[in-house]
Write a protein that holds these residues in place. Structure first.
Motif, PDB file in Angstrom:
ATOM      1  N   ASN A 114       0.832  -1.193   0.000  1.00 14.97           N
ATOM      2  CA  ASN A 114       0.000   0.000   0.000  1.00 14.97           C
ATOM      3  C   ASN A 114       0.871   1.248   0.000  1.00 14.97           C
ATOM      4  OD1 ASN A 114      -2.042  -1.812   0.154  1.00 14.97           O
ATOM      5  ND2 ASN A 114      -2.626  -1.344   2.241  1.00 14.97           N
ATOM      6  N   ARG A 132      -1.121   8.624  -0.227  1.00 12.57           N
ATOM      7  CA  ARG A 132      -1.297   9.785  -1.095  1.00 12.57           C
ATOM      8  C   ARG A 132      -1.509  10.998  -0.202  1.00 12.57           C
ATOM      9  NH1 ARG A 132      -5.608  12.911  -2.876  1.00 12.57           N
ATOM     10  NH2 ARG A 132      -7.067  11.663  -1.675  1.00 12.57           N
ATOM     11  N   MET A 162      -3.575   4.220  -0.047  1.00 14.78           N
ATOM     12  CA  MET A 162      -4.014   3.707  -1.338  1.00 14.78           C
ATOM     13  C   MET A 162      -3.688   2.209  -1.351  1.00 14.78           C
ATOM     14  SD  MET A 162      -5.020   6.573  -2.424  1.00 14.78           S
ATOM     15  CE  MET A 162      -5.488   6.250  -4.095  1.00 14.78           C
TER      16      MET A 162
END
Length: 193
Positions: free
Chosen positions: A103, A106, A191
């Motif tokens: 992962n 952001r 994300m």
């Protein structure tokens, strides 16, 4: 051979007999205007560098899942779009810095905030933002001097340092010192790959 034909000329009987060889054709005698469209196939192309072949392809499709070029991103802008896949990025030392399996974070909000001393508004300052629908991660540190991660601790004389907490729609920071503090806060969305 006809009398007026120079030595080595390609004449009709040679064409019919399929007897035209490369040594019968003068250097630079065949130009692109003399080559039929689609006549040159991939198996006839041999270049040492792909840059020897140039073209404005618009959109380059690499298999079923990768598109590169004009308008390929979901919002219609240009870029690289990978569907149902992953990508890998290595630094100049060959170290993998993004492997496409873990992962990533952001940044969706960042900024500098001046925290008042503890005697003003209890040392509290806030940044407001719209509800996110997810729980953000954040980084919070002193913006003056060498970057250090603030630590909240208790002493015999009272609470010391700066703390921060992020709730849905607000990042709240508090200064427990008697002097104002400039801090930087960065909020992230995770994300998922």
């Amino acid at each position: 051979m006809p009398e007026n034909a120079p030595e080595g000329s390609i004449i009709a009987p040679l064409m019919i007999a399929d007897k035209i060889y490369a040594d019968h054709i003068a250097s630079n005698a065949i130009t692109s205007a003399k080559i039929a469209a689609g006549a040159v196939t991939a198996d006839k192309i041999n270049v040492t560098q792909l840059s020897a072949i140039t073209s404005d392809v618009g959109v380059l499709h690499a298999g079923d899942y990768v598109d590169i070029g004009d308008g390929v991103l979901p919002d219609g802008s240009d870029g690289i779009y990978i569907k149902n896949g992953k990508f890998m990025v290595k630094n100049p030392d060959g170290e993998v810095v993004i492997d496409g399996t873990k992962n990533m974070l952001r940044i969706f909000l960042s900024g500098y905030v001046l925290l008042p001393p503890k005697t003003e508004n209890n040392g509290i300052n806030r940044i407001y933002f719209e509800g996110l629908g997810f729980r953000p991660a954040f980084l919070f540190y002193s913006a003056i001097g060498a970057a250090k991660y603030p630590v909240f601790y208790w002493t015999a004389t009272g609470d010391v340092g700066e703390v921060a907490a992020v709730f849905d729609g607000v990042a709240e920071m508090r200064n427990y010192d008697s002097t104002p503090k400039m801090v930087r806060i960065i909020l992230f969305e995770e994300m998922v790959f």
